[in-house]
Design an enzyme around this catalytic site. Structure first.
Site, short mmCIF file in Angstrom:
data_model
loop_
_atom_site.label_atom_id
_atom_site.label_comp_id
_atom_site.label_asym_id
_atom_site.label_seq_id
_atom_site.Cartn_x
_atom_site.Cartn_y
_atom_site.Cartn_z
N PRO A 128 0.71 -1.21 0.09
CA PRO A 128 0.02 -0.20 0.04
C PRO A 128 0.91 1.20 -0.14
O PRO A 128 1.74 1.24 0.64
CB PRO A 128 -0.64 -0.13 1.28
CG PRO A 128 -0.97 -1.64 1.48
CD PRO A 128 0.48 -2.10 1.12
N CYS A 129 0.55 2.37 -0.84
CA CYS A 129 1.29 3.33 -0.98
C CYS A 129 1.28 4.58 -0.24
O CYS A 129 1.89 5.41 0.02
CB CYS A 129 0.99 4.03 -2.44
SG CYS A 129 -0.37 4.77 -2.81
N GLN A 130 0.21 4.41 0.89
CA GLN A 130 -0.06 5.70 1.58
C GLN A 130 1.23 6.19 2.38
O GLN A 130 1.49 7.16 2.72
CB GLN A 130 -1.37 5.64 2.69
CG GLN A 130 -2.80 5.42 1.69
CD GLN A 130 -2.86 4.00 1.61
OE1 GLN A 130 -1.96 2.92 1.12
NE2 GLN A 130 -4.17 3.68 1.08
N SER A 165 3.47 8.07 0.05
CA SER A 165 2.96 9.33 -0.86
C SER A 165 3.12 10.34 -0.01
O SER A 165 2.97 10.38 1.39
CB SER A 165 1.26 8.77 -1.01
OG SER A 165 0.67 9.37 -0.01
#
Length: 418
Positions: A119-121, A124
């Site tokens: 997951p990129c959160q 980011s």
């Protein structure tokens, strides 16, 4: 290919990356994903591919039409195939169970690739900006360690790791540096590419990092993904013009019909690929105030090619306290542009950043329109936890996905090496 290259998809989401690899001729062994709704989407796609291969595609169409339930669809598919979708979070608590399920699917075969990105959160820029401590200590920062464990166990020839540009600067670069060292320790050299989805024919401004890792005892020269320039020459109107008009809050049932025949872009990008019914083209409801703002945003663009600044709205329409930033919180998806703004998971919360360019429809995008911006084919169905309207989880899955058309371009480059 008589013998297809096999892969495991980690952090699979709704399967956008996997769809591109399947289209290029690879064979999935397993998809591992913690989100339950996304796993139903993956299982439904498993059903699609199985029934199509068995010349029973009409049974999948029956599901899209609402003639059979999801459980009835799954009953038409071997349980073993459905079990290839593993609904567990990757981590020390569940890895043994995941490995046992993967081994059942492998049946002694080896794994050629591992694909997927955590997951990129945590990486980011937007996620770090929203976090009170810049996401320090967030467990998602270290999921690449789990990724490395899977490389060690399955020893694939290559891996494909997708993430956001923010990975380059997260922790002042320490995460990426540690990632390089860890993957090298596991026996993999890696190259990092900054790529843009629109260079793969996707009509969306989506910039991502792709890391390709190659096992050191395989003499494979990694292709330069950053050099791909497959610009289509089409505008966003190409993905909207064949869709029937829909008003805010309007639901025409399980499916509807296309307004026109498919154009060249829709067929060449695999979005229109043979079915004659259209699903999930339902518009979310909007308040009268939002619709008035939408109308202003569309007219401003259509008449003057100007984006709406929040502070330019009449005072009676300004309800947000923040007047010093995020001025483009209402944004039209301009049909006369070569690509749209980035589709992100926030679209599940509201559609203000994704306003349809037709002032007469006066609404935000439907699930199907958002899926098309991500280059998902129209026969791709996004599931919720329960049968029925899955708009919110569908939007979330679409926003988090890898565009299948971009994945297909990457998969084709890699298959030339293998």
């Amino acid at each position: 290919m008589s013998e297809k290259f096999t892969y495991i998809d980690l952090f699979a989401g709704a399967g956008g990356l996997s769809e591109g690899f399947i289209r290029a001729g690879y064979e999935p062994v397993a998809h591992v994903e913690m989100d339950k709704a996304a796993c139903y989407t993956l299982k439904t796609r498993v059903a699609y591919h199985y029934l199509k291969s068995e010349n029973r595609f009409n049974e999948y169409i029956s599901y899209l039409k609402g003639e059979i339930s999801r459980s009835e669809l799954y009953n038409k598919v071997p349980e073993e195939l459905l079990n290839s979708v593993i609904n567990l979070p990757i981590g020390d608590d569940h890895n043994e169970t995941i490995h046992n399920e993967i081994e059942k699917q492998l049946k002694g075969k080896s794994v050629d690739l591992i694909i997927g990105g955590p997951p990129c959160q945590a990486y980011s820029l937007a996620g770090r900006a929203r976090s009170s401590n810049g996401m320090k200590g967030d467990k998602r920062n270290f999921l690449y360690v789990q990724y490395a464990k899977y490389l060690e166990i399955y020893q694939p020839k290559l891996f494909v790791f997708e993430n956001v540009y923010g990975l380059l600067s997260a922790g002042n670069g320490i995460y990426l540096d540690n990632m390089k060292k860890l993957f090298l320790k596991k026996g993999y050299d890696m190259k990092i590419f900054k790529i843009e989805a629109n260079n793969f024919g996707v009509l969306q401004n989506r910039k991502r990092i792709i890391i390709i890792g190659v096992k050191q005892d395989h003499k494979i020269e990694i292709p330069n993904l950053g050099s791909v320039k497959l610009v289509s020459g089409d505008n966003v109107s190409s993905i909207l013009e064949d869709l029937p008009e829909v008003q805010a809050g309007e639901n025409k049932g399980h499916f509807t019909k296309y307004k026109t025949e498919a154009n060249t872009y829709l067929t060449s990008s695999f979005i229109r690929n043979g079915i004659d019914i259209l699903t999930q083209h339902h518009a979310r409801p909007h308040t009268d105030q939002d619709k008035e703002i939408y109308r202003i945003a569309v007219q401003k663009w259509n008449e003057n090619k100007e984006r709406l600044s929040y502070n330019d709205l009449p005072e009676r329409l300004k309800t947000h306290k923040n007047r010093k930033s995020f001025f483009d919180r209402f944004k039209i998806v301009a049909s006369d542009q070569p690509f749209s703004q980035t589709v992100v998971a926030h679209i599940a919360k509201d559609g203000h950043y994704y306003i349809h360019p037709d002032v007469n429809q006066n609404r935000s995008l439907t699930v199907r329109e958002a899926a098309r911006l991500q280059s998902f084919p129209d026969d791709y169905f996004f599931e919720g936890i329960k049968d029925g309207n899955a708009r919110t989880p569908a939007f979330k899955q679409i926003g988090n996905a890898v565009p299948p058309l971009m994945a297909y371009g990457i998969a084709k480059k890699i298959i030339e090496l293998l």
